[in-house]
Scaffold this motif. Structure first.
Motif, PDB file in Angstrom:
ATOM      1  N   SER A 101     -13.929  -5.939  -3.331  1.00  0.00           N
ATOM      2  CA  SER A 101     -13.420  -4.699  -3.324  1.00  0.00           C
ATOM      3  C   SER A 101     -11.542  -5.025  -3.621  1.00  0.00           C
ATOM      4  N   ASN A 102     -11.063  -4.068  -3.317  1.00  0.00           N
ATOM      5  CA  ASN A 102      -9.667  -4.279  -3.333  1.00  0.00           C
ATOM      6  C   ASN A 102      -9.120  -3.532  -1.977  1.00  0.00           C
ATOM      7  N   ILE A 103      -7.900  -3.958  -1.394  1.00  0.00           N
ATOM      8  CA  ILE A 103      -7.290  -3.450  -0.394  1.00  0.00           C
ATOM      9  C   ILE A 103      -6.068  -2.419  -0.775  1.00  0.00           C
ATOM     10  N   VAL A 104      -6.264  -1.452  -0.380  1.00  0.00           N
ATOM     11  CA  VAL A 104      -5.154  -0.353  -0.702  1.00  0.00           C
ATOM     12  C   VAL A 104      -4.493   0.348   0.341  1.00  0.00           C
ATOM     13  N   GLY A 105      -3.394   0.784   0.008  1.00  0.00           N
ATOM     14  CA  GLY A 105      -2.676   1.434   1.260  1.00  0.00           C
ATOM     15  C   GLY A 105      -1.811   0.261   1.962  1.00  0.00           C
ATOM     16  N   CYS A 106      -1.474  -0.956   1.166  1.00  0.00           N
ATOM     17  CA  CYS A 106      -0.424  -1.643   2.087  1.00  0.00           C
ATOM     18  C   CYS A 106      -0.063  -2.636   0.833  1.00  0.00           C
ATOM     19  N   LYS A 107       0.891  -3.538   1.195  1.00  0.00           N
ATOM     20  CA  LYS A 107       1.590  -4.354  -0.007  1.00  0.00           C
ATOM     21  C   LYS A 107       0.561  -5.621   0.024  1.00  0.00           C
ATOM     22  N   ASN A 108       0.383  -6.230  -1.237  1.00  0.00           N
ATOM     23  CA  ASN A 108      -0.609  -7.370  -0.950  1.00  0.00           C
ATOM     24  C   ASN A 108      -0.062  -8.602  -0.152  1.00  0.00           C
ATOM     25  N   GLU A 109       1.140  -8.849  -0.026  1.00  0.00           N
ATOM     26  CA  GLU A 109       1.874  -9.617   0.913  1.00  0.00           C
ATOM     27  C   GLU A 109       1.482  -9.331   2.445  1.00  0.00           C
ATOM     28  N   ASP A 110       0.897  -8.108   2.631  1.00  0.00           N
ATOM     29  CA  ASP A 110       0.785  -7.932   4.140  1.00  0.00           C
ATOM     30  C   ASP A 110      -0.874  -7.958   4.436  1.00  0.00           C
TER      31      ASP A 110
END
Ligand SMILES: [Zn+2]
Length: 147
Positions: A101-110
């Motif tokens: 899936s994709n992680i949404v709602g935060c920066k990739n670096e977090d």
């Protein structure tokens, strides 16, 4: 003035086995097969339980709780419709199965390993399709301070 042409984002192609999963997503429900005989949750969809080989299962709503098992950030689009950079994550569902899936709602670096997540659904722009995504749960660590 030039008009920018943008390719549509590719959509899943449901199969006979995966159609109940995708139908659930359109209702914003994450449905997984749960074995009637041993209780094992399974994903991706299939005809046999990988644990006991039973063909008996029911599509059952998952909790939507998950954690990051692994992830990577892509900086070069492998398909022109995708905006970079974007993350691709393997999330481990509370029920056991892992899914991309994709992680949404935060920066990739977090994003971090074991980051607690909760399910959300995103509508594919301009198309009547909802895809399961994951966002940081309320008990996830605060984002790192930028230097
Ligand atoms: Zn089973």
């Amino acid at each position: 003035m030039m008009t920018e042409f943008k390719l549509p984002k590719p959509l899943p192609t449901p199969t006979e086995d995966s159609k109940p999963f995708w139908d659930g997503c359109q209702r914003q429900e994450l449905l997984l097969q749960k074995c009637d005989d041993c209780g094992t949750w399974r994903f991706p969809p299939g005809i046999l339980c990988p644990r006991c080989m039973s063909t008996n299962s029911k599509w059952t709503k998952a909790s939507g709780k998950a954690k990051v098992f692994s992830w990577q950030v892509t900086h070069q689009a492998f398909y022109p419709a995708w905006d970079t950079p974007y993350n691709v994550a393997i999330v481990e569902l509370e029920e056991g199965p892992r899914m991309h899936s994709n992680i949404v709602g935060c920066k990739n670096e977090d994003i971090y390993i074991d980051m607690p997540l909760e399910l959300t659904f995103e509508k594919v722009e301009e198309q009547e399709w909802y895809l399961p995504k994951f966002k940081p749960a309320s008990n996830a660590n605060a984002p790192r301070k930028s230097k």
